[in-house]
Motif scaffolding. Structure first.
Motif, PDB file in Angstrom:
ATOM      1  N   LEU A 160       0.792  -1.274  -0.134  1.00  0.00           N
ATOM      2  CA  LEU A 160      -0.026   0.039   0.201  1.00  0.00           C
ATOM      3  C   LEU A 160       0.912   1.269   0.086  1.00  0.00           C
ATOM      4  O   LEU A 160       1.868   1.273   0.650  1.00  0.00           O
ATOM      5  N   GLU A 197      -7.358   3.287  -2.885  1.00  0.00           N
ATOM      6  CA  GLU A 197      -6.699   2.561  -1.729  1.00  0.00           C
ATOM      7  C   GLU A 197      -7.743   1.559  -1.040  1.00  0.00           C
ATOM      8  O   GLU A 197      -7.607   0.694  -0.347  1.00  0.00           O
ATOM      9  N   GLU A 257     -10.516  -0.211  -2.334  1.00  0.00           N
ATOM     10  CA  GLU A 257     -10.422  -1.504  -2.714  1.00  0.00           C
ATOM     11  C   GLU A 257      -9.144  -2.229  -2.853  1.00  0.00           C
ATOM     12  O   GLU A 257      -9.109  -3.415  -2.707  1.00  0.00           O
ATOM     13  N   ARG A 258      -8.021  -1.353  -2.803  1.00  0.00           N
ATOM     14  CA  ARG A 258      -6.778  -2.150  -2.693  1.00  0.00           C
ATOM     15  C   ARG A 258      -6.691  -2.907  -1.465  1.00  0.00           C
ATOM     16  O   ARG A 258      -6.111  -3.918  -1.214  1.00  0.00           O
ATOM     17  N   PHE A 263      -8.741  -5.934  -1.498  1.00  0.00           N
ATOM     18  CA  PHE A 263      -8.074  -7.031  -2.056  1.00  0.00           C
ATOM     19  C   PHE A 263      -7.089  -7.728  -1.274  1.00  0.00           C
ATOM     20  O   PHE A 263      -7.004  -8.804  -1.450  1.00  0.00           O
ATOM     21  N   ILE A 264      -6.110  -6.844  -0.616  1.00  0.00           N
ATOM     22  CA  ILE A 264      -5.185  -7.401   0.259  1.00  0.00           C
ATOM     23  C   ILE A 264      -5.762  -8.352   1.122  1.00  0.00           C
ATOM     24  O   ILE A 264      -5.290  -9.470   1.492  1.00  0.00           O
ATOM     25  N   LEU A 308       0.613  -8.392  -6.929  1.00  0.00           N
ATOM     26  CA  LEU A 308      -0.102  -7.188  -7.291  1.00  0.00           C
ATOM     27  C   LEU A 308       0.320  -6.604  -8.410  1.00  0.00           C
ATOM     28  O   LEU A 308      -0.458  -5.709  -9.051  1.00  0.00           O
ATOM     29  N   VAL A 337      -2.682  -6.555 -10.732  1.00  0.00           N
ATOM     30  CA  VAL A 337      -3.680  -5.597 -10.372  1.00  0.00           C
ATOM     31  C   VAL A 337      -3.041  -4.216 -10.789  1.00  0.00           C
ATOM     32  O   VAL A 337      -3.731  -3.282 -11.350  1.00  0.00           O
ATOM     33  N   ASP A 338      -2.009  -3.743 -10.630  1.00  0.00           N
ATOM     34  CA  ASP A 338      -1.195  -2.464 -10.931  1.00  0.00           C
ATOM     35  C   ASP A 338      -0.959  -2.295 -12.322  1.00  0.00           C
ATOM     36  O   ASP A 338      -1.376  -1.030 -12.721  1.00  0.00           O
TER      37      ASP A 338
END
Length: 129
Positions: free
Chosen positions: A26, A42, A44-45, A48-49, A66, A69-70
């Motif tokens: 993050l 962040e 949703e991130r 997800f984590i 990641l 995703v990124d």
């Protein structure tokens, strides 16, 4: 948004959010006074984590996933799928070992019960002298 709001919106502790940042999962920007600030993305991130942790993945494995995703791409997706397959195999092997361990414990318990049943019964504690 500040760290407390992100924590409240994701139901994750501030301490966990700081840990995610330490692990590179993050990112935040910092105000002039050093306070962390997060974007709407962040939220949703973090969710997800959390799903990745709930699936039994380590922070190191999550960081390997990641890029999918990124920077979504066919290569990143293939790499993520391969890594998740490895983790699936690892977890399956661990489950198999736990099942064997549980069976061994059940056997020990059966032996202990049989031994307990073979002991003479007593009328209970008698008077002490």
């Amino acid at each position: 948004m500040r760290i407390g709001e992100l924590a409240a919106r994701t139901d994750v502790s501030v301490r966990s959010l700081r840990y995610y940042e330490e692990q590179g999962l993050l990112t935040s920007s910092r105000s002039a006074s050093g306070q962390r600030h997060y974007t709407e993305a962040e939220v949703e991130r973090v969710r997800f984590i959390q799903r990745m942790y709930a699936a039994g993945l380590s922070s190191r494995t999550i960081s390997e996933l990641l890029p999918c995703v990124d920077t979504p791409s066919e290569g990143n997706s293939d790499a993520a799928l391969a890594r998740m397959a490895q983790e699936h195999t690892r977890l399956s092997e661990h489950i198999d070992e736990l099942v064997r361990t549980r069976a061994a414990l059940a056997g020990l318990m059966a032996t202990a019960r049989a031994h307990r049943e073979s002991l003479p019964t007593s009328a209970g504690p008698g008077p002490r002298s």
